[in-house]
Design an enzyme around this catalytic site. Structure first.
Site, PDB file in Angstrom:
ATOM      1  CE  LYS A 186      -3.976   2.069   0.363  1.00 55.94           C
ATOM      2  NZ  LYS A 186      -3.686   2.724  -0.926  1.00 55.94           N
TER       3      LYS A 186
ATOM      4  CD  GLN B 257       3.448   4.644   2.262  1.00 56.87           C
ATOM      5  OE1 GLN B 257       4.026   5.516   1.627  1.00 56.87           O
ATOM      6  NE2 GLN B 257       2.289   4.840   2.832  1.00 56.87           N
TER       7      GLN B 257
ATOM      8  CE  LYS C 162       4.384   7.730   5.505  1.00 55.45           C
ATOM      9  NZ  LYS C 162       4.164   8.797   4.516  1.00 55.45           N
TER      10      LYS C 162
ATOM     11  CE  LYS D 223       4.713   7.386  -2.223  1.00 52.17           C
ATOM     12  NZ  LYS D 223       3.930   7.974  -1.149  1.00 52.17           N
TER      13      LYS D 223
ATOM     14  N   GLY E 254      -2.811   8.110  -4.501  1.00 54.71           N
ATOM     15  CA  GLY E 254      -2.146   9.282  -5.072  1.00 54.71           C
ATOM     16  C   GLY E 254      -0.960   9.736  -4.236  1.00 54.71           C
ATOM     17  CG  ASP E 255       3.240  11.020  -3.102  1.00 52.94           C
ATOM     18  OD1 ASP E 255       3.103  10.942  -1.876  1.00 52.94           O
ATOM     19  OD2 ASP E 255       4.243  11.559  -3.618  1.00 52.94           O
TER      20      ASP E 255
ATOM     21  CB  THR F 209      -1.968  13.713   4.089  1.00 56.06           C
ATOM     22  OG1 THR F 209      -2.307  12.504   3.417  1.00 56.06           O
ATOM     23  CG2 THR F 209      -0.503  13.694   4.457  1.00 56.06           C
TER      24      THR F 209
ATOM     25  CG  ASN G 121      -4.090  16.203  -0.941  1.00 58.35           C
ATOM     26  OD1 ASN G 121      -3.628  15.433  -0.111  1.00 58.35           O
ATOM     27  ND2 ASN G 121      -5.383  16.384  -1.082  1.00 58.35           N
TER      28      ASN G 121
ATOM     29  CB  SER H 142      -5.586   4.812   1.917  1.00 57.66           C
ATOM     30  OG  SER H 142      -5.413   5.822   0.946  1.00 57.66           O
TER      31      SER H 142
HETATM   32  P1  NDP Z   1       0.909  17.907  -4.554  1.00 60.90           P
HETATM   33  O1  NDP Z   1       1.413  17.582  -5.895  1.00 60.90           O
HETATM   34  O2  NDP Z   1      -0.560  18.009  -4.340  1.00 60.90           O
HETATM   35  O3  NDP Z   1       1.571  19.267  -4.029  1.00 60.90           O
HETATM   36  C1  NDP Z   1       2.925  19.466  -3.911  1.00 60.90           C
HETATM   37  C2  NDP Z   1       3.128  20.942  -3.645  1.00 60.90           C
HETATM   38  O4  NDP Z   1       4.492  21.195  -3.294  1.00 60.90           O
HETATM   39  C3  NDP Z   1       2.835  21.808  -4.846  1.00 60.90           C
HETATM   40  O5  NDP Z   1       2.269  23.027  -4.398  1.00 60.90           O
HETATM   41  C4  NDP Z   1       4.216  22.029  -5.437  1.00 60.90           C
HETATM   42  O6  NDP Z   1       4.340  23.184  -6.253  1.00 60.90           O
HETATM   43  C5  NDP Z   1       5.005  22.195  -4.188  1.00 60.90           C
HETATM   44  N1  NDP Z   1       6.429  21.979  -4.357  1.00 60.90           N
HETATM   45  C6  NDP Z   1       7.085  20.994  -4.994  1.00 60.90           C
HETATM   46  N2  NDP Z   1       8.398  21.148  -4.874  1.00 60.90           N
HETATM   47  C7  NDP Z   1       8.570  22.262  -4.117  1.00 60.90           C
HETATM   48  C8  NDP Z   1       9.692  22.948  -3.620  1.00 60.90           C
HETATM   49  N3  NDP Z   1      10.921  22.518  -3.871  1.00 60.90           N
HETATM   50  N4  NDP Z   1       9.480  24.042  -2.849  1.00 60.90           N
HETATM   51  C9  NDP Z   1       8.227  24.489  -2.581  1.00 60.90           C
HETATM   52  N5  NDP Z   1       7.124  23.879  -3.031  1.00 60.90           N
HETATM   53  C10 NDP Z   1       7.309  22.793  -3.792  1.00 60.90           C
HETATM   54  O7  NDP Z   1       1.542  16.797  -3.571  1.00 60.90           O
HETATM   55  P2  NDP Z   1       1.034  16.331  -2.150  1.00 60.90           P
HETATM   56  O8  NDP Z   1       0.529  17.503  -1.402  1.00 60.90           O
HETATM   57  O9  NDP Z   1       0.166  15.151  -2.316  1.00 60.90           O
HETATM   58  O10 NDP Z   1       2.397  15.805  -1.495  1.00 60.90           O
HETATM   59  C11 NDP Z   1       3.320  16.673  -0.871  1.00 60.90           C
HETATM   60  C12 NDP Z   1       4.255  15.859   0.012  1.00 60.90           C
HETATM   61  O11 NDP Z   1       3.480  15.098   0.974  1.00 60.90           O
HETATM   62  C13 NDP Z   1       5.115  14.820  -0.711  1.00 60.90           C
HETATM   63  O12 NDP Z   1       6.328  14.672  -0.020  1.00 60.90           O
HETATM   64  C14 NDP Z   1       4.292  13.543  -0.550  1.00 60.90           C
HETATM   65  O13 NDP Z   1       5.076  12.362  -0.675  1.00 60.90           O
HETATM   66  C15 NDP Z   1       3.795  13.723   0.881  1.00 60.90           C
HETATM   67  N6  NDP Z   1       2.628  12.920   1.236  1.00 60.90           N
HETATM   68  C16 NDP Z   1       1.462  13.027   0.530  1.00 60.90           C
HETATM   69  C17 NDP Z   1       0.359  12.270   0.908  1.00 60.90           C
HETATM   70  C18 NDP Z   1      -0.962  12.441   0.250  1.00 60.90           C
HETATM   71  O14 NDP Z   1      -1.934  11.858   0.758  1.00 60.90           O
HETATM   72  N7  NDP Z   1      -1.089  13.213  -0.818  1.00 60.90           N
HETATM   73  C19 NDP Z   1       0.460  11.269   1.988  1.00 60.90           C
HETATM   74  C20 NDP Z   1       1.707  11.307   2.726  1.00 60.90           C
HETATM   75  C21 NDP Z   1       2.748  12.087   2.320  1.00 60.90           C
HETATM   76  P3  NDP Z   1       3.932  23.196  -7.807  1.00 60.90           P
HETATM   77  O15 NDP Z   1       2.469  23.462  -7.809  1.00 60.90           O
HETATM   78  O16 NDP Z   1       4.762  24.280  -8.359  1.00 60.90           O
HETATM   79  O17 NDP Z   1       4.300  21.846  -8.356  1.00 60.90           O
END
Ligand code: NDP
Length: 460
Positions: free
Chosen positions: A104, A125, A128, A140, A179-180, A224, A255, A392
């Site tokens: 997962k 993961q 976690k 992943k 998703g991620d 999250t 997200n 999830s």
């Molecule tokens: P999204 O794609 O929804 O959002 C990522 C965001 O981070 C975007 O706003 C992106 O900007 C920004 N970003 C990327 N790189 C940088 C940077 N170097 N500096 C500043 N901003 C940056 O992803 P998620 O929110 O889903 O995931 C974010 C993190 O959380 C990841 O590490 C992911 O692995 C982790 N995570 C997510 C989960 C989930 O349920 N979604 C669960 C557990 C962990 P831009 O719009 O310009 O691309």
């Protein structure tokens, strides 16, 4: 640490040697995979006391088994753009460990995706998913495809091609992707539709993060970000603090960030800054989250657009400057290694009280050490951001029962799970002689359950 556990010098020495041997092996077998090395190194060093206390883990080769993925699948993803040009991206799925349940973990579409990134994420993961207490193994995946600037048609064709290959390797009792970064409800929908055609069956349990109309769970989208703040609230409460009246900086505006901001604001905090990969916005009087949602979720535009409706806010190019802003609480929710030692130093200089990681591995080891050394309350990713995978798992449960829980029911479950993760993490940190170090506590608590399951299941 040894003193707290009554361990003999020899026992600790043997455990250290074992950890160093496995680390050397991981580096040799996975050359150049720096993010994977970083994640393994951080975890393995913190496991020395538990390995010393339970030699059965060494005897059963648990660390070798935990650091070698059960399966790493790579595949080509050919697709055609709107101008008729053919492109080929690379797809990945790492099925890392199935001791506790089917694999997962999420899928990431981002140009930086490679074997090192999916292995670091898959490895994190394992612990976690174990911390959630749910019956989940760990996986992943993703692709080096860049969704930025692509049309809906291009996203659909790419995602369908990706799903066509991934479909061969998943199933409700085998591997359940979600998703991620770069993979949200739209991409999950395209994948589900394609897999449904290929399988000739409507199997709701093959993916999570689905739309609410076709088997998704309420609160999955928020899980999250909300979960990170629920964990943070527990940590603050224990220290006699709360979010009420605090200034909070959140990196990213995706997200995780959006729902962390929403829940933190609900708890009385003022969100003073957030970012995207181009730059950050700063408004000490408080960022309006509804506007960020509109720009990022509905319109898919850049965060700099915020100034069009909020001319009083500031926009700065480049993202790392966000950590130089004065704040009480920092929530890194964007990407790995986004807080380095310099960033951490600035946060400490500005008297940050707490850091809670919404993203995966957003702080480098040096940054994390600095926070702990300066008594900054620190919520490590694998515990603080486990709310997404926890919900999830609740989505899978609802799919199996063919019913849907209300928002309040799922949210109650999430709050209970996050509280429990906090307590288990804290308890393990104290039991093994690291009071106040929740990073070590999360590794120890997550590890114990998987290690015991692996011992029970024997070597096959
Ligand atoms: P999204 O794609 O929804 O959002 C990522 C965001 O981070 C975007 O706003 C992106 O900007 C920004 N970003 C990327 N790189 C940088 C940077 N170097 N500096 C500043 N901003 C940056 O992803 P998620 O929110 O889903 O995931 C974010 C993190 O959380 C990841 O590490 C992911 O692995 C982790 N995570 C997510 C989960 C989930 O349920 N979604 C669960 C557990 C962990 P831009 O719009 O310009 O691309």
């Amino acid at each position: 640490m040894g003193v707290a556990l009554g361990l003999k010098k020899d026992e600790l020495k043997n455990a250290k040697e074992y950890v160093n041997e496995v680390l050397a092996l991981v580096k040799k077998k996975n050359p150049g995979e720096t993010e994977f090395h970083q994640a393994v190194e951080e975890v393995l060093h913190s496991l020395i006391p538990i390995i010393a206390k339970h030699p059965v883990y060494m005897d059963n080769g648990i660390l070798e088994r935990l650091t070698e993925p059960e399966r790493l699948i790579t595949f080509s993803v050919p697709w055609v753009d709107d101008n008729g040009k053919t492109h080929v991206n690379r797809g990945f799925r790492v099925q890392f460990n199935s001791a506790l349940g089917p694999y997962k973990g999420g899928l990431r579409f981002h140009p930086s995706v490679n074997a090192s990134i999916v292995k670091f994420l898959g490895f994190e993961q394992i612990l976690k998913n174990s911390l959630t207490g749910q019956p989940l193994g760990a996986g992943k995946g993703g692709s080096d495809f860049d969704p930025k600037g692509k049309s809906d048609g291009e996203i659909m064709r790419f995602t369908q091609s990706f799903a066509t290959e991934l479909n061969k390797h998943i199933g409700p009792d085998i591997d359940i992707p979600a998703g991620d970064t770069g993979v949200g409800a739209r991409e999950i929908g395209f994948m589900f539709g394609q897999m449904k055609r290929l399988r000739g069956a409507y199997e709701a349990g093959i993916l999570t993060g689905k739309g609410l109309e076709y088997g998704g769970s309420l609160v999955r989208k928020e899980a999250t970000g909300y979960g990170t703040v629920y964990f943070l609230n527990e940590m603050l409460k224990d220290a006699g603090l709360s979010l009420n009246g605090k200034r909070v900086t959140v990196s990213g505006s995706g997200n995780v960030s959006i729902y962390a901001m929403e829940k933190a604001a609900e708890s009385g905090a003022t969100i003073v800054a957030c970012s995207d990969s181009d730059g950050y916005i700063y408004d000490p009087s408080g960022i309006e989250i509804a506007t960020v949602k509109r720009i990022k979720e509905e319109e898919g535009k850049r965060i700099s657009e915020y100034l069009k409706t909020h001319p009083g806010a500031e926009y700065h190019s480049g993202c790392s400057g966000i950590w130089s802003l004065p704040c009480d609480i920092a929530l890194p929710c964007a990407t790995q290694n986004e807080i380095d030692e310099n960033d951490a130093q600035m946060l400490v200089k500005n008297h940050v009280l707490a850091v809670a990681e919404g993203a995966n591995m957003p702080s480098t080891k040096a940054a994390k050490d600095l926070f702990v050394k300066n008594n900054v309350l620190f919520a490590p990713a694998k515990a603080a951001n486990a709310g997404g995978v926890a919900v999830s798992s609740l989505e899978m449960a609802q799919n199996s029962m063919r019913l849907r829980w209300t928002f309040e029911e799922v949210d109650q479950h999430l709050q209970k799970i996050m509280k429990n993760i906090y307590q288990e993490t804290k308890k393990a940190s104290e039991e093994y002689g690291y009071p106040g170090d929740l990073s070590v506590g999360a590794n120890l608590a997550g590890f114990k359950r998987v290690a015991d399951a692996l011992v029970s299941q024997g070597v096959v």
